[in-house]
Each structure stands twice: as C-alpha cells, then as structure tokens.
Design a protein around this motif. Structure first.
Motif, mmCIF file in Angstrom:
data_model
loop_
_atom_site.group_PDB
_atom_site.id
_atom_site.type_symbol
_atom_site.label_atom_id
_atom_site.label_comp_id
_atom_site.label_asym_id
_atom_site.label_seq_id
_atom_site.Cartn_x
_atom_site.Cartn_y
_atom_site.Cartn_z
ATOM 1 N N SER A 143 0.834 -1.190 0.000
ATOM 2 C CA SER A 143 0.000 0.000 0.000
ATOM 3 C C SER A 143 0.875 1.248 0.000
ATOM 4 C CB SER A 143 -0.914 0.011 1.229
ATOM 5 O OG SER A 143 -0.148 0.140 2.414
ATOM 6 N N LYS A 144 0.233 2.374 -0.279
ATOM 7 C CA LYS A 144 0.958 3.636 -0.290
ATOM 8 C C LYS A 144 1.517 3.966 1.092
ATOM 9 C CE LYS A 144 0.383 8.427 -1.858
ATOM 10 N NZ LYS A 144 -0.571 9.381 -2.488
ATOM 11 N N ARG A 145 0.727 3.699 2.117
ATOM 12 C CA ARG A 145 1.160 3.963 3.480
ATOM 13 C C ARG A 145 2.383 3.125 3.840
ATOM 14 N NH1 ARG A 145 -1.637 6.196 7.627
ATOM 15 N NH2 ARG A 145 -3.556 6.063 6.392
ATOM 16 N N GLU A 146 2.370 1.853 3.438
ATOM 17 C CA GLU A 146 3.507 0.969 3.731
ATOM 18 C C GLU A 146 4.764 1.435 3.003
ATOM 19 O OE1 GLU A 146 1.235 -3.317 4.464
ATOM 20 O OE2 GLU A 146 1.780 -2.685 2.424
ATOM 21 N N PHE A 147 4.615 1.858 1.750
ATOM 22 C CA PHE A 147 5.771 2.314 0.978
ATOM 23 C C PHE A 147 6.382 3.562 1.611
ATOM 24 C CE2 PHE A 147 7.485 5.005 -2.465
ATOM 25 C CZ PHE A 147 8.506 4.170 -2.909
ATOM 26 N N ILE A 148 5.538 4.479 2.035
ATOM 27 C CA ILE A 148 6.046 5.697 2.660
ATOM 28 C C ILE A 148 6.782 5.363 3.956
ATOM 29 C CG2 ILE A 148 5.363 7.862 3.774
ATOM 30 C CD1 ILE A 148 3.067 8.053 1.763
ATOM 31 N N ARG A 149 6.199 4.481 4.751
ATOM 32 C CA ARG A 149 6.826 4.132 6.023
ATOM 33 C C ARG A 149 8.174 3.445 5.811
ATOM 34 N NH1 ARG A 149 3.187 0.964 7.727
ATOM 35 N NH2 ARG A 149 4.239 -1.015 7.282
ATOM 36 N N ASN A 150 8.228 2.469 4.891
ATOM 37 C CA ASN A 150 9.472 1.732 4.662
ATOM 38 C C ASN A 150 10.564 2.616 4.067
ATOM 39 O OD1 ASN A 150 8.124 -0.542 5.586
ATOM 40 N ND2 ASN A 150 7.626 -1.273 3.517
ATOM 41 N N THR A 151 10.172 3.508 3.147
ATOM 42 C CA THR A 151 11.162 4.363 2.491
ATOM 43 C C THR A 151 11.733 5.392 3.460
ATOM 44 O OG1 THR A 151 9.997 4.086 0.371
ATOM 45 C CG2 THR A 151 11.568 5.906 0.538
ATOM 46 N N ARG A 152 10.897 5.955 4.281
ATOM 47 C CA ARG A 152 11.367 6.988 5.212
ATOM 48 C C ARG A 152 12.216 6.390 6.328
ATOM 49 N NH1 ARG A 152 7.326 11.287 7.211
ATOM 50 N NH2 ARG A 152 9.310 12.434 7.384
ATOM 51 N N ARG A 153 12.064 5.113 6.571
ATOM 52 C CA ARG A 153 12.959 4.464 7.520
ATOM 53 C C ARG A 153 14.382 4.405 6.969
ATOM 54 N NH1 ARG A 153 9.435 -0.870 9.425
ATOM 55 N NH2 ARG A 153 7.970 0.248 10.803
ATOM 56 N N ASP A 179 5.259 13.729 1.468
ATOM 57 C CA ASP A 179 4.563 14.050 0.211
ATOM 58 C C ASP A 179 5.374 13.602 -0.998
ATOM 59 O OD1 ASP A 179 2.476 15.148 1.586
ATOM 60 O OD2 ASP A 179 3.201 17.222 1.434
ATOM 61 N N PHE A 180 6.677 13.826 -0.958
ATOM 62 C CA PHE A 180 7.532 13.441 -2.085
ATOM 63 C C PHE A 180 7.510 11.924 -2.284
ATOM 64 C CE2 PHE A 180 11.711 12.243 -3.840
ATOM 65 C CZ PHE A 180 11.666 12.955 -5.025
ATOM 66 N N VAL A 181 7.608 11.178 -1.214
ATOM 67 C CA VAL A 181 7.571 9.715 -1.314
ATOM 68 C C VAL A 181 6.205 9.257 -1.804
ATOM 69 C CG1 VAL A 181 7.868 7.552 -0.061
ATOM 70 C CG2 VAL A 181 9.297 9.512 0.507
ATOM 71 N N GLY A 182 5.138 9.941 -1.383
ATOM 72 C CA GLY A 182 3.797 9.599 -1.865
ATOM 73 C C GLY A 182 3.649 9.803 -3.357
ATOM 74 N N HIS A 183 4.256 10.874 -3.872
ATOM 75 C CA HIS A 183 4.221 11.110 -5.322
ATOM 76 C C HIS A 183 4.992 10.021 -6.071
ATOM 77 C CE1 HIS A 183 2.089 14.744 -4.782
ATOM 78 N NE2 HIS A 183 3.112 15.491 -4.366
ATOM 79 N N LEU A 184 6.058 9.526 -5.482
ATOM 80 C CA LEU A 184 6.797 8.428 -6.094
ATOM 81 C C LEU A 184 5.913 7.193 -6.237
ATOM 82 C CD1 LEU A 184 10.259 8.664 -4.247
ATOM 83 C CD2 LEU A 184 9.678 9.535 -6.517
ATOM 84 N N TYR A 185 5.184 6.891 -5.196
ATOM 85 C CA TYR A 185 4.283 5.724 -5.229
ATOM 86 C C TYR A 185 3.211 5.908 -6.304
ATOM 87 C CZ TYR A 185 1.025 2.110 -3.666
ATOM 88 O OH TYR A 185 0.188 1.005 -3.629
ATOM 89 N N ASP A 186 2.633 7.096 -6.361
ATOM 90 C CA ASP A 186 1.574 7.354 -7.346
ATOM 91 C C ASP A 186 2.093 7.167 -8.771
ATOM 92 O OD1 ASP A 186 -0.146 7.933 -5.275
ATOM 93 O OD2 ASP A 186 0.183 10.108 -5.393
ATOM 94 N N ASN A 187 3.310 7.586 -9.020
ATOM 95 C CA ASN A 187 3.886 7.459 -10.362
ATOM 96 C C ASN A 187 4.010 5.993 -10.764
ATOM 97 O OD1 ASN A 187 6.449 7.126 -12.187
ATOM 98 N ND2 ASN A 187 5.779 9.239 -12.493
#
Length: 330
Positions: free
Chosen positions: A295-305, A313-321
């Motif tokens: 999920s988008k939430r999981e991707f943001i959490r794992n990447t920011r770790r 927001d930047f990581v969220g845009h990466l997921y959307d792309n």
C-alpha cells in the motif's frame, strides 16, 4: 435462352455500375438535385443533366461512360515518372522509403534513388552518431556503401559485441575511444539489448561515458530512471552490475538537478535508496505472483525508515507514479 441470359447479365452489370457510381457521388457530397457534370470543361446545371445523360446513355450509359473514360485515362498515364517531377518533390517522395525499397527504386530511377542525400538521411536516422560523419570523406566514399557497412556491423555486434565494434573500427566508422563508442551506442536503436548489456558490463569505461550523455534535468525521479533503463537495460537479477548502474544513475541525477537536491535535502546515497525502493515497488505492483500488494502507506513508512530526511509528500508522489505508469525498468 442464351440470349435472354446474356441480356439479364448485361442489365445486372449496368445496374451494379450505377450503384457504385451513386455511392461515389454520395461520398463526394453531391445531392440528386444539385449534381453538376462537366462536358468539355463546361459546367452544366442540374436542370440540363437529363439531356446530357440521355445523350450519353445512347453511347452505353452515363455511368459506364465515365468509368471507361477514367479507366482509359489511367491506362494511358501509367505510373508516375519521378524524373518528370521537380527534384525537390521527387527526393521528398523517395525519402519515405526504407533501404530495401530505395534499392528497388534505383532499378527504375537510378540517378534519383542513388542520391547521396537520401542515403545520408537513412544512415543518420538509424545510426545517429558515427565518427566518420565528422571526418573528411575518403576517396570513393558513398553513404550507400556506408549504410551497408553499418548494417553489417550491427548484425555482427548482435552476434558478438566485441567483433562488431572491431568491425566498425576497421572500416573507419568508429574511433577507438570510449566516448565515441558510447555516443554510437546512445544514438543507435538497432543493437540487441541483451548483447549490449553484456558489452557494457565488460566495458565500464564505455558505461561511464554513456551515463554522462543522459540529461535528467527537471525530470521526476521515476521518469528519469525509466529513460535511463531504456538506454541501459537493467539485468534480470540483482547483483553487482545492477548496483553499479543505480550508483552511476544516482550521481548523474544529482549532477543534473543540483537545485532540486538542495531543496529536498537529497544526496546521491539517498537517491540510491529511492531508486532501489522504486524498483522493488515496481516488482511488487506489477508481478502477478505477489498477491498482497504494497500500500501507499507501507511504501512511505518503509522508504522513510531508510532515508529519514525525505518528505512524506515526495515519497507519496513516487508511489503514485509507479502505480499509474508502471515499472521503472520494464
């Protein structure tokens, strides 16, 4: 009985001709009331059409008359003779042909189809850069001969990359320089990507120059990574070569976008982490074997770790792309 059958056949034939003619007139936008015909260059109003048609029906019917007249005219004209056209128009027509068709055209229009400008265009549209383009041509040089050599060299490269490069050098097409080889690879789309990947893995000096030819200025990170992997195909498995590619891409992306890197607080190491995250996300979202998609939430959490300074927001845009466009290394 035979005469009756022949009469019926003749009437059916004329009927079919009339149907075809009427359909043609309808497609051309003529109406039954506003139809105008021509007789020796003169326009005849609609109210006079009946008189003209009766006169021409006596010669076999107006539909058959026009069709036979058109057919006879086309038979007399035959094929268009390009030599009768202005040279600019003839060259424009021939410029749409590929090499095979241009060779065939030279059997009919030898002087036109063997023109150096046409073959030069074919060479440069397929092989955008060659060292020989920037040199004074040797005695007896022709772009048609060069095209044949480039085609032969590309086929050789796709069988054995080292032999292909040596062939280009032996013909004077390429200089023995990593930068010249990198430019040739960057501007050529006829090379087998699997063989090219093997060659670049062995020639890291050529790979370095090839990476510097990319301009990622003002590009969004996933889009830049896609462009990079379109020229330099990623290996099918993780390993040292993939790590090398991502490292070189990260440094090149930062060099092309210094202001953005300062604004986002990103370093080449952070871009490296993001690229790996994008590749793993691409596999997760596109693979049919992965049932539970990230999920988008999981991707943001794992990447920011892994990269704590990156904004959510930047990581969220990466997921959307990746979710909307697809794999970065497909």
């Amino acid at each position: 009985m035979n005469e009756a059958s022949a009469s019926i056949g003749s009437q059916m034939g004329q009927g079919l001709w009339r149907i075809a003619r009427n359909q043609q007139l309808q497609q051309q936008g003529y109406s039954g009331q506003g139809y105008l015909t021509r007789e020796h260059g003169r326009r005849i109003p609609a109210n006079n059409v009946s008189n003209t048609s009766h006169r021409k029906q006596a010669q076999g019917g107006i539909d058959i008359y026009h069709l036979l007249k058109t057919r006879k005219s086309k038979e007399q004209e035959g094929f268009i003779n390009l030599e009768m056209l202005p040279p600019e128009l003839s060259f424009t027509i021939l410029s749409y042909l590929n090499a095979t068709d241009l060779c065939l055209a030279s059997c009919v229009w030898q002087d036109l189809a063997n023109d150096e400008l046409l073959w030069q265009g074919l060479c440069k549209s397929t092989w955008g850069h060659c060292s020989i383009y920037n040199k004074n041509p040797p005695l007896g040089f022709s772009f048609r001969k060069l095209y044949m050599q480039l085609d032969e060299g590309s086929l050789t490269f796709n069988a054995n990359p080292d032999e292909g490069v040596n062939y280009f050098m032996s013909k004077g097409i390429l200089d023995d320089s990593p930068k010249e080889i990198a430019k040739f690879i960057f501007c050529t789309r006829t090379l087998n990507w699997k063989k090219l990947r093997i060659y670049l893995d062995e020639r890291r000096d050529v790979l370095d120059d090839l990476v510097t030819l990319h301009n990622f200025r003002n590009q969004f990170l996933p889009n830049a990574l896609r462009e990079f992997f379109r020229h330099i195909h990623a290996p099918e498995e993780r390993g040292e070569y993939l790590e090398t590619l991502i490292t070189k891409f990260s440094h090149r992306f930062c060099a092309c976008n210094p202001d953005l890197m300062r604004e986002l607080g990103l370093s080449p190491d952070a871009v490296y982490v993001l690229c790996y995250s994008l590749i793993l996300l691409s596999i997760d979202l596109t693979s049919p074997h992965v049932k539970n998609k990230m999920s988008k939430r999981e991707f943001i959490r794992n990447t920011r770790r892994a990269a704590q300074n990156i904004s959510e927001d930047f990581v969220g845009h990466l997921y959307d792309n990746i979710y909307l466009i697809g794999h970065v290394a497909a």
